[in-house]
Design an enzyme around this catalytic site. Sequence first.
Site, PDB file in Angstrom:
ATOM      1  N   ARG A 100     -50.470 -20.925   1.281  1.00  0.00           N
ATOM      2  CA  ARG A 100     -49.186 -21.071   0.590  1.00  0.00           C
ATOM      3  C   ARG A 100     -49.025 -22.415  -0.117  1.00  0.00           C
ATOM      4  O   ARG A 100     -48.475 -22.477  -1.216  1.00  0.00           O
ATOM      5  CB  ARG A 100     -48.035 -20.852   1.573  1.00  0.00           C
ATOM      6  CG  ARG A 100     -47.909 -19.406   1.968  1.00  0.00           C
ATOM      7  CD  ARG A 100     -46.824 -19.202   2.992  1.00  0.00           C
ATOM      8  NE  ARG A 100     -46.686 -17.770   3.270  1.00  0.00           N
ATOM      9  CZ  ARG A 100     -45.896 -17.282   4.216  1.00  0.00           C
ATOM     10  NH1 ARG A 100     -45.190 -18.092   4.981  1.00  0.00           N
ATOM     11  NH2 ARG A 100     -45.814 -15.985   4.397  1.00  0.00           N
TER      12      ARG A 100
ATOM     13  N   ARG B 100     -48.594 -23.564   7.338  1.00  0.00           N
ATOM     14  CA  ARG B 100     -48.687 -22.364   8.153  1.00  0.00           C
ATOM     15  C   ARG B 100     -49.207 -21.203   7.314  1.00  0.00           C
ATOM     16  O   ARG B 100     -48.782 -21.026   6.169  1.00  0.00           O
ATOM     17  CB  ARG B 100     -47.302 -22.008   8.706  1.00  0.00           C
ATOM     18  CG  ARG B 100     -47.278 -20.691   9.435  1.00  0.00           C
ATOM     19  CD  ARG B 100     -45.934 -20.398  10.057  1.00  0.00           C
ATOM     20  NE  ARG B 100     -44.864 -20.145   9.093  1.00  0.00           N
ATOM     21  CZ  ARG B 100     -44.716 -18.997   8.421  1.00  0.00           C
ATOM     22  NH1 ARG B 100     -45.595 -18.035   8.561  1.00  0.00           N
ATOM     23  NH2 ARG B 100     -43.714 -18.848   7.593  1.00  0.00           N
TER      24      ARG B 100
ATOM     25  N   HIS C 207     -39.036 -22.926   2.795  1.00  0.00           N
ATOM     26  CA  HIS C 207     -39.206 -21.722   3.613  1.00  0.00           C
ATOM     27  C   HIS C 207     -39.364 -21.974   5.103  1.00  0.00           C
ATOM     28  O   HIS C 207     -38.846 -21.229   5.920  1.00  0.00           O
ATOM     29  CB  HIS C 207     -40.426 -20.964   3.095  1.00  0.00           C
ATOM     30  CG  HIS C 207     -40.691 -19.672   3.806  1.00  0.00           C
ATOM     31  ND1 HIS C 207     -39.754 -18.664   3.882  1.00  0.00           N
ATOM     32  CD2 HIS C 207     -41.789 -19.212   4.477  1.00  0.00           C
ATOM     33  CE1 HIS C 207     -40.262 -17.653   4.562  1.00  0.00           C
ATOM     34  NE2 HIS C 207     -41.480 -17.957   4.942  1.00  0.00           N
TER      35      HIS C 207
ATOM     36  N   GLU D 209     -45.025 -12.279   1.028  1.00  0.00           N
ATOM     37  CA  GLU D 209     -46.427 -12.482   0.671  1.00  0.00           C
ATOM     38  C   GLU D 209     -47.170 -11.143   0.702  1.00  0.00           C
ATOM     39  O   GLU D 209     -48.199 -10.976   0.052  1.00  0.00           O
ATOM     40  CB  GLU D 209     -47.045 -13.447   1.697  1.00  0.00           C
ATOM     41  CG  GLU D 209     -48.455 -13.863   1.376  1.00  0.00           C
ATOM     42  CD  GLU D 209     -48.857 -15.089   2.193  1.00  0.00           C
ATOM     43  OE1 GLU D 209     -48.099 -16.079   2.181  1.00  0.00           O
ATOM     44  OE2 GLU D 209     -49.906 -15.058   2.844  1.00  0.00           O
TER      45      GLU D 209
ATOM     46  N   PHE E 112     -53.435 -10.695   3.818  1.00  0.00           N
ATOM     47  CA  PHE E 112     -52.442 -11.757   3.709  1.00  0.00           C
ATOM     48  C   PHE E 112     -53.123 -13.044   3.290  1.00  0.00           C
ATOM     49  O   PHE E 112     -54.344 -13.183   3.386  1.00  0.00           O
ATOM     50  CB  PHE E 112     -51.726 -11.938   5.059  1.00  0.00           C
ATOM     51  CG  PHE E 112     -50.233 -11.775   4.969  1.00  0.00           C
ATOM     52  CD1 PHE E 112     -49.673 -10.576   4.567  1.00  0.00           C
ATOM     53  CD2 PHE E 112     -49.380 -12.834   5.270  1.00  0.00           C
ATOM     54  CE1 PHE E 112     -48.298 -10.432   4.482  1.00  0.00           C
ATOM     55  CE2 PHE E 112     -47.998 -12.694   5.189  1.00  0.00           C
ATOM     56  CZ  PHE E 112     -47.455 -11.490   4.791  1.00  0.00           C
TER      57      PHE E 112
ATOM     58  N   GLN F  30     -42.870 -26.282   4.496  1.00  0.00           N
ATOM     59  CA  GLN F  30     -43.517 -25.287   3.647  1.00  0.00           C
ATOM     60  C   GLN F  30     -42.597 -24.777   2.540  1.00  0.00           C
ATOM     61  O   GLN F  30     -41.466 -24.379   2.801  1.00  0.00           O
ATOM     62  CB  GLN F  30     -43.967 -24.092   4.488  1.00  0.00           C
ATOM     63  CG  GLN F  30     -44.689 -23.031   3.674  1.00  0.00           C
ATOM     64  CD  GLN F  30     -45.425 -22.045   4.568  1.00  0.00           C
ATOM     65  OE1 GLN F  30     -44.836 -21.118   5.106  1.00  0.00           O
ATOM     66  NE2 GLN F  30     -46.717 -22.267   4.746  1.00  0.00           N
TER      67      GLN F  30
ATOM     68  N   HIS G  54     -42.464 -21.724   0.046  1.00  0.00           N
ATOM     69  CA  HIS G  54     -43.071 -20.394  -0.103  1.00  0.00           C
ATOM     70  C   HIS G  54     -43.265 -20.114  -1.590  1.00  0.00           C
ATOM     71  O   HIS G  54     -42.374 -20.399  -2.392  1.00  0.00           O
ATOM     72  CB  HIS G  54     -42.157 -19.340   0.523  1.00  0.00           C
ATOM     73  CG  HIS G  54     -42.793 -17.996   0.676  1.00  0.00           C
ATOM     74  ND1 HIS G  54     -43.053 -17.172  -0.387  1.00  0.00           N
ATOM     75  CD2 HIS G  54     -43.221 -17.341   1.787  1.00  0.00           C
ATOM     76  CE1 HIS G  54     -43.622 -16.064   0.061  1.00  0.00           C
ATOM     77  NE2 HIS G  54     -43.730 -16.133   1.373  1.00  0.00           N
TER      78      HIS G  54
ATOM     79  N   LEU H   6     -36.417 -14.452  -0.403  1.00  0.00           N
ATOM     80  CA  LEU H   6     -37.852 -14.347  -0.202  1.00  0.00           C
ATOM     81  C   LEU H   6     -38.406 -13.033  -0.754  1.00  0.00           C
ATOM     82  O   LEU H   6     -37.839 -11.966  -0.539  1.00  0.00           O
ATOM     83  CB  LEU H   6     -38.115 -14.412   1.310  1.00  0.00           C
ATOM     84  CG  LEU H   6     -39.555 -14.312   1.784  1.00  0.00           C
ATOM     85  CD1 LEU H   6     -40.359 -15.503   1.305  1.00  0.00           C
ATOM     86  CD2 LEU H   6     -39.581 -14.236   3.301  1.00  0.00           C
TER      87      LEU H   6
END
Lengths: 297, 398, 561
Positions: free
Chosen positions: C275, C375, C340, C244, C113, C229, C231, C241
């Site tokens: 991100r 984050r 996001h 990721e 990730f 954030q 995304h 979405l």
Amino acid sequence: MKLAYWPGCVSRGFTPELHGSMELTAKALDIELVTLDRANCCGAGVIAEHNQELADTLNARTFALAQDTGLAMMNICSTCQGAQSECQERLDADSAYRAHINETLSGEGLAYTKDKDGFTNKNFLWLLVEDVGLETLKSKVKRPLEGLRVGPFYGCYVIRPKQRLGYDDHPDRDLYLERVIETLGGEVVEYDGARRCCGFPVITMNRETSLKQAGTHVGDAIDAGADCLVTPCPLCHLNLDMQQPEAAKVVGRDLGLAVLHLPQLVGLALGYSPKELGMPKHIASTVAVDDRVAAMA
Amino acid sequence: MAEYTLKVRRFQPEATDEDKRGAYWDNFDVELDPTLSVLDGLLQARDGEDGSLAVRCSCRAAICGSCGVKINGQSTLACKTQIGEAAEEAERKADGESTTSETGKPEIVIEPMGNMPVIKDLVVDMESTHWEKYRRVTPWLMPSGPPPEREYIVSAEAMVDVTQSVACIQCGSCVSACLSMEADPDFIGPAALAKAYRFVGDPRDGQTTERLYDLANDQHGIYDCTHCFSCIDACPKGVAPMNQIMRLRRLAGHDHDIQDVNNGRNHELAFVKNIEKKGTLDESLLLQESFAPGIKGKLLPTIRSMKGLIESIPTAIRGIRTGKMRSVPKLIPGVHHKLPGDAQDHVKRIYDKTEESRIELNLYVIGEGGEEEGAPGAEGVRAEDITAAAQAEEVTPS
Amino acid sequence: MPDHDVLVIGAGLAGQRAALAAAEHGVSVGIISKVHPIRSHSNAAQGGINAALAVDDSWESHAFDTIKGSDYLSDQDAVEIMCREAPNELLHLEHIGVTFHRNEKGELGTRAFGGASHARTYYVADITGQAIMHTLYEQLMKYADLIDRYEEWFTTELALDEDGNCVGAVTRNIKDGSMELFRAKAVILASGGNGQIWHPTTNALICTGDGIAMAYRAGAKLMDMEMIQYHPTTLRGKGFLITEGARGEGAHLLNAKGERFMEKYAPNKMELASRDVVSRAEQTEINEGRGFPDGTVALDITVVPRKRIHEALREIVLVGRDFAGVDITREPIHIKPGNHYTMGGIKTDIWGRTDVKGLYAAGEAACVSVHGGNRLGANSLLDTLIFGRRSGEDAAKHAAGRGIDRVSRTVLEQEERRVQAIIGRERSGRRVSEIKAELGETMDSKVAVFRDEEGIQSALDTVRRLKEEADGAWIDDRGTIFNQDVLGALELQNMLQQAEATCMAALERKESRGAQFRTDYPERNDEEWLKHIDVSLNGDGPELSYSPVTITDWQPQERTY
């Protein structure tokens, strides 16, 4: 047109008039049927409940027998169509699985081959619209079913699940009965039950649930003014016709509506008599239909 | 952008206007891109025209499960159905007839879900129906013994297999579409039974037999499904609830040999043996053996089996009268012919072989559409994998 | 008047985890949610949950990645707790039934990730949030005797005693419109984020930050509200979405010229940089004319083996097919950065305690702060569970041995009047839906990936005008049963208060850090801005103050990927 023909079990069992009327109707449509007399029962979903591989292998055997004739296969039973398509989906999805099943069949010198465009196994209803064609069918009608009010009853196994049953390529398969009825000169009766379940699969397990379904649909069709129902599925016929007097008790009303097999309806329009098509063998009286037919002639 | 007409089945429980008492139809004209959803259309109507139009919705992306409705008669999620496609489907179903709006375009018919009472407009009471049934299947994992220090060691395939049921978002589309539930409102139903399989199929659960026993002995349980496939088509997440129900039957019947109150196991065995012996169905034999299996069933019939046989007598008499059943093989169980030549022996051989291997291929596990066309490497490994998965039932805490 | 020792508001992962933890401590628990719990937005977390569980991984490594990802704005004591407790929490989830992916040995398997130096993301296909949340709901069924559920109840305001302690909440039963005062010894807000302030957003329609606004009105401080954030992979226009996890499985980002542009921005981590970095890279490509005409770049998942896509990215196959008409196994899908997640929220300590006694917060509604300026993917599920549990435990301890206070019914009457006033408004001015739409567009154009003073100020002016307009905005539904219209009006008021706080904080932070990129202050400035901005309500408007960032072992360094 020449086809490998799988009549199924019930069409030669408790609905013998189906097999008989199919043979007559095929003749009138210039369809030559090569009966797969070595083939076995499709399992009706019940064998798959017991052992999926057994069901898949039994149906792979039937497909292989059909492929040996070099002909496309036709069935006259929604349940055969659905149960066989389910097995075919698995057989076609995985080559290793297919190889494993074919090894089982090798003792009989049989093998199921996944065709590039898919092995063709079509219910008579689909074949009638897609291969015979409604134009051709219309040209062969000798006795238009004028004034006959017909409620279509598909049977679950030729309408769901859509992806498995080729609806991506033939999206209107759930409208074919209406089109056939109209092509034959009859009048389509709209009612709630056309695409619902007849309840037959649970007749021995939950009689009340089963007959309530059959009784409700027959009652709805009567209320909508139908002279008869037509179905491509002999198992639906068992519940809608053979069990109709029992269903009437469960839903607490008088019923009494003729239920025709698809080849019978086609056969009537092609000029055969109700008697030739085995309609006296039905449980629910076909007198209303007989009278209409008499009036047409 | 394109124009659409939404024909919405409404119910305003507090309405005072004469024409809004009880359920009624209301049309909304909306304008939006065809790739947007039916939910987007409903929200446009609600935001711009009538804020009292009630519909549950949240994620707009088919993951929260709020917006279950019927669109053109099909139970589904409003957010997952593109409005352009819904309009085409409405047109297709109309097939050149009736139901077109004043604009001449077909109306997209939107109704609340079935099998659940309507609270207001498209909002139904799921609590008293769906959630009540969900709670009936003891919906939590019950491992035997204390958990291991680290994770349970279980096969990757087993986890993917139950993840098909875990993928259920409890939207109720299958419940809405269930044709058995229409006839028997007490039927546990497709969503709750898929949930049940989620635990039965989980090798970490320690109550498999007890769960199967309960499911088989609920009169409105696994044997109440009529095999109509409605739930499979309604499910927006590929859970295929009916497939899970059939697997529960296979597990309860064959694997655990559980005698159920609905006679399902007897029926299955009678059918299977019948084909093994005859190749095609001997209906009289099926009926007899379903209700009174073997010698024991005939010598010591149960009340249920007696009732079943007696109930079938009037039908048989009618069949004989019309000629339907007027032949020896149809009247006397077991006289039915076998397949010709050596065909029956080959069928028997299929039985012998497959009853040993019993491979169960789950299309969800092998992936949508299965193998890649002509892909090398797809050959030769899969069946072994599947067998391995089938055998990897044991749980070893690490 | 329902009484509970601990009242949890919100029933996503943080709320359900808090309720279960509190119940385990033997106190009576009520859990309230404006939607059925399993409709909560935790469902949408696709990719997975981080934990340093593997033998060659360490919590320190996880903590460092998190802190670096946060651009050093996270509080390191809180990060340490989260990363240390992650492995046990993950095993707990496995033990209660989550069907985590396994490796060939049948052990838990991981995927890579963004922003992580180790593949430590555990997952269930790409429905991880859903799988975990449904499992927690199963536990709520198991412990139904200990936890009362109030499903589809909308909380309008917190109840305070004369000393300003939180002693309950006022809630509307959506099904019949009745209002109740729930009394409690401790209240935990776990009511989620506020992405609906932006449009488009990946967030669900329910994500209106009601809890954040209620805490703010009750006197609690909000923190890091400027940290929003975006995304990197969302569908244009619709905001859906694309996990990721797709990049974790190896998918590439390509501009319209077919270049793998991340080479320029993050030569080491490429698509798996954090991100904020990836989103800025994409937006730069788009702004400089190397995007597609529809204002997007492409995510190419076809480089991932087809079988693996079907196994690990099923949901994305469906999203592509149903919402974009794209078969992601055969062609790239167009994506862009989209709103996001809010790193900020109700300021809490490491036990979830807010500045208001008796009031706790956890999950996206809270700001502990473990995420700081940005984050990391797969840390949000972890945050909800760790701090949800800790809030539940501490609230239970707080409640134990304490009596239920008499609570004045004034707040109930006041809330009933407020709701009735909205229902009875004359049809003049603007519709609630119009104001919400203008808010969303304003924030997405001015308080997004790239910001500057002029834009933020103009957004703030708009928000203040909208606040006035919202006070008179009208609705259609005059009824009591399932009146969603009036709930929309209440949510709008909540959103506008938060939007004002966010604009003020974004305007205040004159540097670029994490998700806050100021084109007029493009550098990070540790000397002046290595601190949190707190926002509290003073009268009708926000008041700003600062609080220090807790730094333990990791001194700020330059941040490259």
